[in-house]
Enzyme design. Structure first.
Site, PDB file in Angstrom:
ATOM      1  N   TYR B  13      13.591 -58.671 -25.763  1.00 40.43           N
ATOM      2  CA  TYR B  13      12.638 -57.613 -25.391  1.00 40.43           C
ATOM      3  C   TYR B  13      11.252 -58.238 -25.278  1.00 40.43           C
ATOM      4  CZ  TYR B  13      16.415 -54.386 -26.520  1.00 40.43           C
ATOM      5  OH  TYR B  13      17.626 -53.723 -26.534  1.00 40.43           O
ATOM      6  N   HIS B  14      10.456 -57.687 -24.357  1.00 42.10           N
ATOM      7  CA  HIS B  14       9.149 -58.297 -24.081  1.00 42.10           C
ATOM      8  C   HIS B  14       8.029 -57.274 -24.077  1.00 42.10           C
ATOM      9  CE1 HIS B  14      10.665 -62.300 -22.972  1.00 42.10           C
ATOM     10  NE2 HIS B  14      11.734 -61.640 -22.535  1.00 42.10           N
ATOM     11  N   GLU B  17       2.755 -56.981 -20.954  1.00 44.89           N
ATOM     12  CA  GLU B  17       2.089 -58.094 -20.252  1.00 44.89           C
ATOM     13  C   GLU B  17       3.129 -59.123 -19.805  1.00 44.89           C
ATOM     14  OE1 GLU B  17       1.283 -56.956 -23.218  1.00 44.89           O
ATOM     15  OE2 GLU B  17      -0.463 -55.766 -22.575  1.00 44.89           O
ATOM     16  N   PHE B  53      11.582 -55.324  -2.656  1.00 40.00           N
ATOM     17  CA  PHE B  53      12.484 -56.329  -2.083  1.00 40.00           C
ATOM     18  C   PHE B  53      12.736 -55.917  -0.635  1.00 40.00           C
ATOM     19  CE2 PHE B  53      13.530 -58.229  -6.156  1.00 40.00           C
ATOM     20  CZ  PHE B  53      13.311 -57.189  -7.046  1.00 40.00           C
ATOM     21  N   HIS B  71      11.141 -43.081 -20.455  1.00 44.12           N
ATOM     22  CA  HIS B  71      11.066 -42.746 -21.886  1.00 44.12           C
ATOM     23  C   HIS B  71      10.863 -44.065 -22.626  1.00 44.12           C
ATOM     24  CE1 HIS B  71      13.394 -38.797 -21.100  1.00 44.12           C
ATOM     25  NE2 HIS B  71      12.081 -38.550 -21.172  1.00 44.12           N
ATOM     26  N   GLU B  74      13.249 -46.254 -24.948  1.00 48.49           N
ATOM     27  CA  GLU B  74      14.577 -46.660 -24.476  1.00 48.49           C
ATOM     28  C   GLU B  74      14.516 -48.073 -23.892  1.00 48.49           C
ATOM     29  OE1 GLU B  74      15.277 -41.911 -23.634  1.00 48.49           O
ATOM     30  OE2 GLU B  74      15.549 -43.284 -21.947  1.00 48.49           O
ATOM     31  N   ARG B  86      15.476 -60.163 -11.343  1.00 50.76           N
ATOM     32  CA  ARG B  86      15.840 -61.585 -11.234  1.00 50.76           C
ATOM     33  C   ARG B  86      17.221 -61.717 -10.565  1.00 50.76           C
ATOM     34  NH1 ARG B  86      13.624 -66.339 -10.636  1.00 50.76           N
ATOM     35  NH2 ARG B  86      12.004 -65.824 -12.140  1.00 50.76           N
ATOM     36  N   ARG B 129       8.363 -41.532 -27.238  1.00 44.97           N
ATOM     37  CA  ARG B 129       9.147 -41.224 -26.003  1.00 44.97           C
ATOM     38  C   ARG B 129       8.249 -40.811 -24.834  1.00 44.97           C
ATOM     39  NH1 ARG B 129      14.011 -37.978 -24.523  1.00 44.97           N
ATOM     40  NH2 ARG B 129      13.397 -36.213 -23.239  1.00 44.97           N
ATOM     41  N   HIS B 198      17.999 -44.661 -18.190  1.00 44.61           N
ATOM     42  CA  HIS B 198      17.621 -44.180 -19.527  1.00 44.61           C
ATOM     43  C   HIS B 198      18.575 -44.822 -20.538  1.00 44.61           C
ATOM     44  CE1 HIS B 198      15.097 -40.546 -18.423  1.00 44.61           C
ATOM     45  NE2 HIS B 198      15.608 -40.855 -17.258  1.00 44.61           N
ATOM     46  N   GLU B 272      22.540 -43.192 -18.316  1.00 43.96           N
ATOM     47  CA  GLU B 272      22.200 -43.322 -19.730  1.00 43.96           C
ATOM     48  C   GLU B 272      22.939 -44.569 -20.207  1.00 43.96           C
ATOM     49  OE1 GLU B 272      20.316 -41.724 -21.839  1.00 43.96           O
ATOM     50  OE2 GLU B 272      19.737 -39.887 -20.782  1.00 43.96           O
TER      51      GLU B 272
END
Lengths: 93, 311
Positions: B13-14, B17, B53, B71, B74, B86, B129, B198, B272
């Site tokens: 997870y990032h 930025e 794209f 949300h 998530e 990518r 959320r 989601h 989901e």
């Protein structure tokens, strides 16, 4: 930063409309500060709810008194968040 | 050639930025195929970027909108979206199905549809959320950006209480994050498909959420969704439930997908994504790539159907 020490996530198995309506008492109780991750729906799907540590006893008693079946899917939310945070810091490096 | 120095770990997870930097990096690496487009800004004035794209720059071709992160808690949806970006650049020219899709259509990908909320989950409250807009007269912040679209706005399955997680906001498109997407799509006028990612529950749904009434194209959407769910399950066995939102999970008015459908975008779906275990929104990072890979099979199935059934 919000902390969730001792908070738990309950998975409540709703088997029919009657149980769903029983659960609505819990849904509408603002004082318990519940956060529904998977909200009650009318399709007998399991309900996931984050229970703050201060409300654990009340919620357990309610579920027991109503005969609602549940399991604890996350024992201590903050511990899981700490893991996630640690992993992100590690990756950031 | 893909730049060998790419060191973005798609299995993690990032921060916002880092995601924006990676979007910029992808666009720089593949300038003939991808561009990073600013479509608007958030309430706290963060930019909203999409990746476009296109193999036919300059022409307004039939297009697909892939939406993620509306949300903010998530996280698997934002992570799946950037992995998908990518994947598209890596597979174009190699994967015949994707290549033929891009020969006929453009794809727009919005990995973080709620930037303020996403930053807030990383700095203040992991379980946030909503947006972070201010509600005059209330101490509670934000509106549910997936109840704020002009599709039966403020109907069943939304709340008028600013403290509710499903607060619909003061009026349709009150959330600038929603209005940015609405204005872009309405300005483009040639979108044929809108997919919103989601989590969690393994559901693949189509309109309507705001009514139990059957959508005019429900039979076709159901057939496509079942094929997509089957393709998705073929990788890791993740089983999805398929159906209209209202009777699959619960009534929800003001949703993005209902708005898209009611505004002529026929192929409108909500995914989901998984938690097949018990982590809920806190899906471990080691499940990001397996989740993104299986989701891609479902997305591709839908995009191929759109390619072959342009209207």
């Amino acid at each position: 930063r919000e902390k969730f020490f001792g908070d738990q996530v309950f998975r409540i198995n709703v088997r029919n409309g009657d149980e769903s309506s029983k659960l609505s008492q819990l849904v509408n109780s603002d004082n318990l500060k519940l956060n529904f991750w998977k909200s009650p729906s009318t399709f007998s799907r399991p309900v996931d709810v984050l229970v703050p540590s201060v409300s654990l006893q009340s919620v357990r008693s309610f579920l027991k008194s109503q005969g609602l079946e549940y399991s604890v899917t996350i024992e201590d939310l903050q511990a899981l968040l700490d893991n996630e945070d640690e992993e992100m810091q590690h990756n950031e490096g | 050639q893909e730049r060998s120095s790419n060191n973005f770990n798609y299995g993690a997870y990032h921060s916002l930025e880092a995601i924006y930097r990676e979007m910029d990096s992808i666009a720089r690496d593949f300038p003939a195929l991808v561009s990073r487009v600013k479509i608007g800004h958030s309430f706290e004035n963060r930019p909203m970027y999409v990746l476009k794209f296109s193999t036919a720059e300059g022409r307004r071709r039939p297009a697909i909108w892939l939406n993620a992160g509306i949300h903010s808690r998530e996280w698997i949806s934002q992570a799946t979206a950037i992995w998908t970006a990518r994947k598209i650049v890596s597979d174009y020219g190699k994967d015949p199905a994707l290549t033929s899709i891009l020969e006929k259509m453009d794809i727009f990908l919005l990995p973080v549809a709620n930037p303020d909320g996403y930053v807030y989950t990383q700095t203040q409250n992991r379980l946030w959320r909503k947006t972070r807009s201010l509600n005059p007269g209330s101490a509670c912040v934000g509106a549910d950006p997936n109840r704020n679209w002009n599709a039966s706005f403020a109907g069943e399955g939304a709340s008028d209480n600013p403290c509710s997680e499903i607060y619909h906001g003061p009026h349709a498109n009150s959330e600038v994050e929603v209005k940015s997407v609405v204005d872009f799509i309405q300005g483009h006028r040639n979108f044929k498909c809108f997919i919103d990612l989601h989590s969690y529950s393994q559901l693949l749904m189509y309109p309507y959420g705001y009514t139990i009434k059957k959508a005019p194209d429900a039979d076709e959407l159901d057939e496509v969704a079942r094929r997509a769910a089957k393709a998705l399950a073929s990788l890791s066995g993740t089983t999805y439930q398929v159906g209209p939102t209202c009777t699959t999970v619960y009534p929800a008015s003001g949703s993005s997908v209902d708005w898209a459908y009611d505004n002529g975008i026929k192929y409108a779906f909500t995914f989901e994504l998984r938690d097949t275990g018990h982590y809920g929104f806190l899906l471990p990072a080691n499940q990001i790539i397996p989740t993104a890979e299986e989701t891609w099979l479902g997305l591709k199935t839908i995009m191929e159907h759109v390619r072959d059934n342009l209207y």
